[in-house]
Write a protein that holds these residues in place. Structure first.
Motif, PDB file in Angstrom:
ATOM      1  N   LYS A   1      -3.655  -9.398  -4.635  1.00 13.22           N
ATOM      2  CA  LYS A   1      -4.214  -9.215  -3.298  1.00 13.22           C
ATOM      3  C   LYS A   1      -5.602  -8.578  -3.392  1.00 13.22           C
ATOM      4  CE  LYS A   1      -3.400  -7.332   1.290  1.00 13.22           C
ATOM      5  NZ  LYS A   1      -2.454  -6.654   2.220  1.00 13.22           N
TER       6      LYS A   1
ATOM      7  N   GLN B   1      -9.185  -9.948  -1.919  1.00 18.67           N
ATOM      8  CA  GLN B   1      -9.998  -9.123  -1.037  1.00 18.67           C
ATOM      9  C   GLN B   1     -11.393  -8.871  -1.604  1.00 18.67           C
ATOM     10  OE1 GLN B   1      -8.754  -8.966   1.988  1.00 18.67           O
ATOM     11  NE2 GLN B   1      -7.908  -6.902   2.196  1.00 18.67           N
TER      12      GLN B   1
ATOM     13  N   GLN C   1     -10.745   5.003  -6.338  1.00 17.30           N
ATOM     14  CA  GLN C   1     -11.473   3.809  -6.764  1.00 17.30           C
ATOM     15  C   GLN C   1     -11.490   3.671  -8.273  1.00 17.30           C
ATOM     16  OE1 GLN C   1     -15.298   3.373  -4.889  1.00 17.30           O
ATOM     17  NE2 GLN C   1     -15.978   1.794  -6.299  1.00 17.30           N
TER      18      GLN C   1
ATOM     19  N   GLY D   1       0.794  -1.218   0.000  1.00 15.26           N
ATOM     20  CA  GLY D   1       0.000   0.000   0.000  1.00 15.26           C
ATOM     21  C   GLY D   1       0.826   1.267   0.000  1.00 15.26           C
ATOM     22  N   GLN D   2       2.134   1.146  -0.176  1.00 25.13           N
ATOM     23  CA  GLN D   2       3.008   2.306  -0.111  1.00 25.13           C
ATOM     24  C   GLN D   2       3.786   2.471  -1.415  1.00 25.13           C
ATOM     25  OE1 GLN D   2       5.464   1.822   3.377  1.00 25.13           O
ATOM     26  NE2 GLN D   2       3.749   1.006   4.560  1.00 25.13           N
TER      27      GLN D   2
ATOM     28  N   VAL E   1     -14.853  -5.538   2.482  1.00 28.12           N
ATOM     29  CA  VAL E   1     -14.252  -4.204   2.513  1.00 28.12           C
ATOM     30  C   VAL E   1     -14.739  -3.412   1.303  1.00 28.12           C
ATOM     31  CG1 VAL E   1     -12.083  -2.914   2.433  1.00 28.12           C
ATOM     32  CG2 VAL E   1     -12.208  -5.070   3.691  1.00 28.12           C
TER      33      VAL E   1
ATOM     34  N   ARG F   1      -0.145  -6.312  -6.073  1.00 32.86           N
ATOM     35  CA  ARG F   1      -1.273  -5.519  -5.587  1.00 32.86           C
ATOM     36  C   ARG F   1      -2.588  -6.047  -6.155  1.00 32.86           C
ATOM     37  NH1 ARG F   1       2.298  -0.713  -6.266  1.00 32.86           N
ATOM     38  NH2 ARG F   1       2.668   0.153  -4.176  1.00 32.86           N
TER      39      ARG F   1
ATOM     40  N   ASP G   1     -12.218   1.797   0.026  1.00 32.22           N
ATOM     41  CA  ASP G   1     -11.217   1.565   1.066  1.00 32.22           C
ATOM     42  C   ASP G   1     -10.138   0.604   0.586  1.00 32.22           C
ATOM     43  OD1 ASP G   1     -12.543   3.245   2.770  1.00 32.22           O
ATOM     44  OD2 ASP G   1     -13.554   1.651   3.886  1.00 32.22           O
ATOM     45  N   LEU G   2     -10.538  -0.385  -0.186  1.00 33.94           N
ATOM     46  CA  LEU G   2      -9.577  -1.356  -0.714  1.00 33.94           C
ATOM     47  C   LEU G   2      -8.596  -0.686  -1.659  1.00 33.94           C
ATOM     48  CD1 LEU G   2      -8.663  -4.269  -0.873  1.00 33.94           C
ATOM     49  CD2 LEU G   2     -10.383  -4.669  -2.643  1.00 33.94           C
TER      50      LEU G   2
ATOM     51  N   LEU H   1      -7.551   2.428  -1.635  1.00 35.44           N
ATOM     52  CA  LEU H   1      -6.607   3.232  -0.854  1.00 35.44           C
ATOM     53  C   LEU H   1      -5.647   2.343  -0.071  1.00 35.44           C
ATOM     54  CD1 LEU H   1      -9.008   6.016   0.458  1.00 35.44           C
ATOM     55  CD2 LEU H   1      -7.421   6.135  -1.468  1.00 35.44           C
ATOM     56  N   GLU H   2      -6.152   1.236   0.436  1.00 31.09           N
ATOM     57  CA  GLU H   2      -5.320   0.314   1.219  1.00 31.09           C
ATOM     58  C   GLU H   2      -4.179  -0.245   0.382  1.00 31.09           C
ATOM     59  OE1 GLU H   2      -5.761  -4.235   2.899  1.00 31.09           O
ATOM     60  OE2 GLU H   2      -7.537  -2.954   2.943  1.00 31.09           O
ATOM     61  N   LEU H   3      -4.434  -0.455  -0.903  1.00 30.04           N
ATOM     62  CA  LEU H   3      -3.440  -1.072  -1.772  1.00 30.04           C
ATOM     63  C   LEU H   3      -2.635  -0.054  -2.574  1.00 30.04           C
ATOM     64  CD1 LEU H   3      -5.442  -4.179  -3.001  1.00 30.04           C
ATOM     65  CD2 LEU H   3      -3.557  -4.101  -1.369  1.00 30.04           C
TER      66      LEU H   3
END
Length: 294
Positions: free
Chosen positions: A246, A250, A270, A204-205, A256, A243, A260-261, A263-265
């Motif tokens: 994953k 998810q 979106q 996520g970074q 989720v 990414r 949100d997913l 942003l998390e990844l």
């Protein structure tokens, strides 16, 4: 997106104080930064910057001139490339519209890259180039750098890789008349395992190529080639695939929200996530969740 420090990059600071408009900028860490500017009807002076600057003209530039050492140079146009080395002095008169990409890098970064490429300490000097036709640099800036979303963590590794490629190209073709060494073989098993663990832990970074190369104790140039040898594709593509895989799990296995997913990844939003997901799997995340299978 990391903001640039005006104190670190004099060319950036001088443009920021002029009539030029900053469209976007990003710090890539370790003495490297990038920016996109537009300008018109202006006069800019660069006097002894403590860093190097690579400039690639994206649009316009026909009416710009440079004065240096008693000479007035003209010939700007889309696709033209300039290199302004550390410590140079130049005066630029912009009489018409110009849009351009800048890559800023300090000499410590260049020396580090040079040492890692040739595996020995080697002094190099950046050239002073004005309105050069360098098709490879122009193509990389237009086709790789500019389409990227600089605010997206998912694209940061690609941008960092492109910056290293631009500096390496200058080292290879202009700073030295020496071919880069060939690399054979891939990453050692323990290095490969360590790098992959780091990539999985930072999905996520914004992971830079330099970070991964440091883990392997290799130059970015050597690391990128050895990574591809070991895993079949470049680091940034491999990271994107991690990414997306994953994300697929998810989407199918959790509740989720897709926002949100994304942003998390590390996707910017979106919409960006949905586009990448559909390109990879042929259906949107919402369609995949509804069908519960791909």
């Amino acid at each position: 997106m990391s903001q640039l420090s005006h104190q670190d990059y004099l060319v950036f600071s001088q443009l920021n104080a002029s009539n030029a408009t900053l469209e976007q900028s990003v710090s890539l860490g370790s003495g490297v930064a990038a920016a996109v500017w537009s300008n018109a009807e202006d006069y800019v002076v660069y006097d002894g910057p403590a860093h190097h600057t690579l400039s690639c003209y994206l649009d316009g530039g026909y009416d710009i001139s440079r004065s240096s050492e008693g000479q007035r140079l003209t010939g700007g146009a889309p696709g033209k490339v300039c290199v302004m080395p550390q410590g140079h002095e130049s005066y630029w008169e912009v009489s018409g519209y110009l849009r351009f990409f800048h890559l800023y890098f300090d000499h410590n970064k260049l020396s580090e890259l040079t040492t890692r490429i040739w595996d020995r300490d080697q002094q190099v000097q950046m050239p002073d180039l004005t309105f050069e036709d360098i098709a490879w640099i122009d193509a990389l800036c237009r086709n790789v750098v500019m389409p990227l979303n600089w605010t997206s963590a998912a694209d940061r590794l690609t941008l960092s890789s492109a910056a290293d490629m631009l500096m390496t190209y200058l080292l290879q073709h202009y700073a030295r008349e020496k071919s880069l060494p060939d690399i054979s073989g891939g990453l050692a098993p323990h290095v490969k395992r360590q790098v992959l663990e780091y990539m999985h832990a930072h999905l996520g970074q914004g992971v830079r190529l330099e970070e991964l190369a440091d883990l392997a104790n290799l130059s970015s140039y050597h690391f990128a080639r050895m990574f591809k040898q070991s895993l079949g594709e470049p680091p940034h593509r491999y990271m994107t695939e991690l990414r997306l895989q994953k994300a697929r799990r998810q989407v199918l296995e959790s509740k989720v929200s897709l926002k949100d997913l994304a942003l998390e990844l590390g996707f910017n939003d979106q919409s960006h996530f949905g586009k990448k997901f559909k390109q990879r799997f042929g259906v949107s995340p919402a369609q995949a969740r509804r069908s519960e299978k791909l």
